[in-house]
Design a protein around this motif. Structure first.
Motif, PDB file in Angstrom:
ATOM      1  N   SER A 139      -5.731  -1.417   4.183  1.00  0.00           N
ATOM      2  CA  SER A 139      -5.692  -2.376   3.053  1.00  0.00           C
ATOM      3  C   SER A 139      -4.701  -1.808   2.169  1.00  0.00           C
ATOM      4  CB  SER A 139      -7.071  -2.432   2.743  1.00  0.00           C
ATOM      5  OG  SER A 139      -7.837  -3.042   3.298  1.00  0.00           O
ATOM      6  N   GLU A 143      -1.358  -3.575   0.444  1.00  0.00           N
ATOM      7  CA  GLU A 143      -1.024  -3.541  -0.971  1.00  0.00           C
ATOM      8  C   GLU A 143       0.274  -2.695  -1.145  1.00  0.00           C
ATOM      9  OE1 GLU A 143      -3.757  -1.654  -3.564  1.00  0.00           O
ATOM     10  OE2 GLU A 143      -5.657  -2.771  -2.394  1.00  0.00           O
ATOM     11  N   ARG A 204      -8.644  -5.603  -5.200  1.00  0.00           N
ATOM     12  CA  ARG A 204      -8.076  -4.413  -5.291  1.00  0.00           C
ATOM     13  C   ARG A 204      -8.985  -3.431  -6.203  1.00  0.00           C
ATOM     14  NH1 ARG A 204      -3.267  -3.851  -9.411  1.00  0.00           N
ATOM     15  NH2 ARG A 204      -5.049  -4.165 -11.014  1.00  0.00           N
ATOM     16  N   GLU A 208     -10.795  -0.154  -5.319  1.00  0.00           N
ATOM     17  CA  GLU A 208     -10.445   0.985  -6.315  1.00  0.00           C
ATOM     18  C   GLU A 208     -11.657   1.543  -6.613  1.00  0.00           C
ATOM     19  OE1 GLU A 208      -7.228   1.791  -9.571  1.00  0.00           O
ATOM     20  OE2 GLU A 208      -9.126   0.550 -10.259  1.00  0.00           O
ATOM     21  N   PRO A 905       0.240  -1.180  -6.941  1.00  0.00           N
ATOM     22  CA  PRO A 905      -0.755  -0.804  -6.141  1.00  0.00           C
ATOM     23  C   PRO A 905      -1.761   0.289  -6.215  1.00  0.00           C
ATOM     24  CG  PRO A 905       1.416  -0.534  -4.919  1.00  0.00           C
ATOM     25  CD  PRO A 905       1.541  -1.294  -6.308  1.00  0.00           C
ATOM     26  N   ARG A 906      -2.886   0.369  -5.514  1.00  0.00           N
ATOM     27  CA  ARG A 906      -3.693   1.509  -6.030  1.00  0.00           C
ATOM     28  C   ARG A 906      -3.184   2.935  -5.696  1.00  0.00           C
ATOM     29  NH1 ARG A 906      -8.550   0.753  -1.928  1.00  0.00           N
ATOM     30  NH2 ARG A 906      -6.981  -0.457  -0.868  1.00  0.00           N
TER      31      ARG A 906
END
Length: 908
Positions: A139, A143, A204, A208, A905-906
């Motif tokens: 994942s 992302e 997301r 997170e 993204p993270r």
């Protein structure tokens, strides 16, 4: 685009965008380092491939593929970071996952590839080493690949997956995109647009939160602790850290590390952490900064999960120390380790199953349901001592010192789902990622109150701080706290005053407060303090008399709080303040017990002020099993003013929490892509002030119309423009210095004839020495307002709103909101200035269309969010009336966009 180039003398390798490199928290709380692949990674990629099981290779390559042929190795490691992109996840120097996309041929023919005309798709795939599967790395790669693809102009991903590859199918299915599927002989063909959707962003954020919460959970729930630098000298911090762990009776083994001692405090010592025979979850480091490299090497070799670095001499010691600190954190993260500090006081968990005191504080407060994060190590011991003295029990405590890695944002993620924490306290000096803080705090404060002290409110006035280069803007901080529902206090005393009420009493349902006491003078004093804080009195204060016994006090309190009293009525109060001076002949504790029993079943908050009384706070506390105060305890304050202030803060928070959750709505009629094209055409990222025509065109893309105008030179041109626009018109001087004067000497309103236009033009020409002027159609009369996008160095863009006029500017009567703004934020912004009642029909005037003002705020908010190149924007004046809002002037400045890590993204 900032790119990373090879070091001098190194083999030439393709550069890659620096912002693509990131440290990311995996689902198990460990850290992985992600970056684009390079040709120098070839050997590591071969080792990674060899480490995969046969089944994993089969699922990824649709065949056995036992080794990577040289030709494929060249293709896999030499990418252009545009049409072909590959990311690797690293733990130390070893690759543990790989993800890539390959541009697909466009519609123009076989020669077309991604990035050329007609092509917007790429095929995506990734593979994770077997021992690291289940950590959410697929994942994470998806992302970051999607973000890079969007940056390179792609809009769609496709994937070919074997039907039995359930894990890969789940990654795509759960990503939040709208995925289309087709089957063909055991293969699943997937396609989906990669533009962020509301669901994909929610996915997301949820991932997170779980990952970062798990990371903090690992820190606060270790099964074993090593104290590196444990000393036999009681004056050393290594001795204090070990002693405090032992005194707290930590639930797991504690290992002193001291190469010069056989034991410390009766516990066997080890020469190095690598000599410890069992696993070590947490290492408390208390050695000088000069010895950290050796310590880090041994901790990395041992596989320690987290470090609490109490040592000073890093960023606090100047530029050289800052470089060493960054190197230390980078190395720790590369090996999956979290760091608290340097210069940290430590961490604590009062859970009876953990009993962790890895701090320098000898005694912790009792067990409670309050989580505390302190950015200051130096203040930590004082903070813990004050909490203990005030009877405030804690669930967990973290003092992060220099905050090189673990930050307050990480703790907010943890406390959101921590069942042991109901209230959150923060002592902050700076914000690492203010936009992320705003998002996390807004979400957490809906269920758990946050009380924060933000120091440095006047740092700009202190040369030592002003020279530090740290941007501090109090308007930004206040706007962020207000939007997020954070209860801001100015002192540590106010922090504990508020926390005691939140920890032990329910939230008030409204602002009405009853007052009970044994002195009319005291009752009036409390009433004044409550009214000063914006609260309301639920009737006059009740005076039970100076010599009333405890039973009479209890009866008056029961009636005032809403229970049926002797009169059979209820006071209708939302909260109660009891202020009392016990008679000389009767101990105050008896009155305290009577009060506690009277409100034991109350569902409204009660606070007490017992003046000149001994032993009252202890009598007001309901004991828990561990002896500390529990829910139902009545907070006691040393003065009426402090009690009223604490109750008012909590009441304002309760009012914020009762409001509907704001929606980030998108007004109709937005043409964002067209606006982005205009920005590129007008100047892109260069510092540029737009012309009048350019500003009008850009605003039109967001549905904001400027009242028709013409810029003219000469009286004849002014008359022609007025006749084209239609009378009546306004004539304005071109220079702002003339137009915005309070005497409006540079503005002529309601000009209705050609002769009037000529006279007005002549006046403006004499004033400015120029024949240039604006001629504008006359908008409906209304209240003049100013709406701006303000560039803030820490927070990015802020929206500012206020009414026009010198008095407003002189008093600084402006309200601010941090972008992005919800519909609730927009409604609050236009009602926040002190002069806002003028918009609502003050003294019989006609109210303006507040809904139209709110919509304008939302549209300007979209500009600030969607076009980061807009560094400042001013709509001045905005005329608000019962007919709507009319923008009569606009100025826009473009510039380099700020860094927005929050929108990607993270990453940590």
């Amino acid at each position: 685009m900032t790119e990373v180039d090879p070091a001098p003398g190194a083999e030439a390798q393709p550069s890659y965008p620096r912002h693509w490199e990131a440290d990311v928290v995996a689902s198990d709380g460990g850290i992985v380092h992600l970056r684009p692949i390079l040709p120098s990674d070839a050997d590591a990629l071969v080792r990674f491939h060899a480490s995969l099981s046969e089944r994993t290779r089969y699922l990824r390559f649709f065949g056995h593929y036992p080794r990577i042929p040289p030709r494929d190795l060249e293709r896999f490691t030499r990418v252009d970071h545009h049409t072909r992109v590959a990311f690797i996840c690293l733990l130390g120097d070893e690759i543990i996952a790989v993800g890539r996309y390959e541009g697909l041929p466009g519609e123009g023919g076989p020669g077309d590839t991604a990035g050329t005309e007609g092509s917007d798709s790429a095929e995506v795939a990734f593979v994770v080493r077997d021992s690291h599967q289940g950590r959410g790395l697929g994942s994470i790669l998806l992302e970051h690949l999607a973000a890079a693809a969007r940056e390179n102009g792609l809009r769609r991903f496709v994937a070919e997956v074997l039907i039995e590859n359930h894990q890969m199918v789940r990654v795509f299915r759960d990503a939040g995109y709208q995925v289309s599927r087709t089957f063909d002989e055991g293969t699943l063909h997937l396609e989906f647009d990669i533009d962020p959707t509301e669901r994909s962003l929610a996915v997301r954020d949820s991932r997170e939160q779980r990952a970062e919460a798990r990371s903090v959970h690992n820190l606060l729930h270790p099964t074993s602790v090593a104290v590196i630098g444990a000393s036999t000298d009681p004056a050393k911090i290594g001795h204090a850290a070990l002693s405090n762990l032992l005194r707290a009776n930590f639930s797991g083994p504690v290992y002193p590390v001291n190469p010069e001692a056989r034991s410390v405090r009766g516990v066997r010592a080890y020469g190095s952490v690598t000599d410890i025979p069992d696993a070590v979850d947490l290492a408390v480091v208390a050695v000088p900064a000069a010895g950290i490299d050796t310590v880090m090497d041994s901790c990395l070799a041992k596989g320690v999960k987290a470090l609490v670095l109490m040592s000073a001499g890093f960023a606090d010691a100047g530029e050289g120390g800052l470089v060493a600190e960054r190197r230390l954190v980078a190395e720790a993260r590369a090996h999956g380790m979290r760091v608290v500090g340097p210069n940290a006081l430590g961490v604590a968990n009062t859970d009876s199953e953990i009993r962790l005191n890895a701090t320098l504080a000898p005694d912790l407060p009792g067990r409670g349901r309050v989580g505390f994060f302190s950015q200051s190590g130096a203040l930590g011991i004082a903070i813990l001592a004050a909490a203990k003295e005030r009877g405030l029990g804690l669930s967990t405590f973290v003092s992060a010192g220099n905050r090189a890695d673990l930050s307050g944002n990480d703790l907010l993620q943890y406390w959101q789902t921590d069942p042991a924490t109901d209230v959150v306290l923060l002592y902050l000096e700076t914000f690492g990622n203010p936009r992320k803080f705003a998002r996390l705090a807004r979400r957490l404060a809906r269920t758990k109150p946050i009380v924060a002290v933000k120091s440095g409110r006047h740092s700009a006035a202190v040369p030592a701080f002003a020279a530090s280069g740290v941007p501090i803007d109090e308007a930004s901080v206040q706007a962020l706290f207000e939007q997020a529902g954070v209860i801001r206090v100015e002192t540590l005393s106010q922090l504990f005053d508020t926390a005691l009420l939140l920890a032990y009493q329910p939230l008030p349902a409204g602002p009405r407060v009853a007052v009970v006491g044994n002195s009319t003078a005291l009752g009036l004093l409390v009433g004044d303090a409550l009214l000063d804080e914006g609260m309301e009195l639920a009737g006059p204060p009740v005076d039970v008399g100076a010599s009333a016994p405890p039973e009479e006090l209890a009866a008056a309190v029961a009636w005032a709080i809403g229970d049926a009293g002797a009169s059979g009525e209820a006071a209708g109060a939302d909260a109660l303040v009891v202020v009392f001076v016990p008679p000389i002949a009767v101990p105050g504790a008896a009155y305290a017990r009577a009060l506690r029993e009277a409100v034991a079943r109350a569902d409204k908050p009660v606070v007490a002020v017992f003046l000149a009384a001994e032993g009252v706070p202890a009598e007001l506390a309901v004991p828990r099993e561990d002896g500390g105060p529990g829910p139902g305890s009545v907070p006691s304050y040393p003065s009426p003013e402090r009690a009223a202030a604490a109750l008012a803060r909590v009441s304002r928070y309760a009012r914020w929490r009762s409001r509907p959750v704001g929606q980030f709505v998108c007004p109709p009629g937005l043409y964002t892509e067209q606006a982005r094209e205009l920005v590129e055409r007008f100047g892109g990222g260069a510092r540029t002030e737009l012309s009048d025509e350019q500003a009008v065109d850009l605003l039109a893309c967001f549905g904001i119309a400027v009242v028709d105008f013409r810029r003219v030179s000469g009286a004849d041109a002014a008359v022609a423009a007025a006749e084209e626009l239609g009378y009546p018109v306004v004539l304005k001087a071109v220079g702002d210095r003339w137009r915005h004067r309070t005497d409006l000497v540079g503005v002529h309103l309601d000009v209705g004839t050609s002769g009037g236009v000529r006279r007005a033009h002549a006046d403006i020409a004499r004033l400015t020495g120029s024949g240039e002027a604006y001629v504008q159609r006359m908008a409906p009369k209304g209240v003049s307002c100013v709406l701006e996008v303000v560039d803030d160095p820490s927070f990015g863009s802020l929206l500012s709103f206020g009414l026009s006029g010198m008095a407003t500017e002189l008093l600084g009567d402006r309200a601010f909101r941090v972008v992005p703004v919800s519909d609730q934020d927009a409604a609050a912004l236009v009602r926040a200035p002190r002069a806002a009642p003028l918009l609502a029909g003050y003294r019989g005037t006609e109210p303006v269309r507040l809904d139209a003002l709110e919509e304008l705020v939302l549209r300007v908010g979209r500009i600030a969010e969607d076009l980061p190149q807009v560094r400042s924007l001013a709509l001045d004046p905005v005329l608000a009336s019962a007919e709507g809002v009319f923008v009569a002037g606009a100025r826009i400045v473009l510039g380099p966009p700020p860094t927005r890590r929050e929108s990607g993204p993270r990453r940590i």
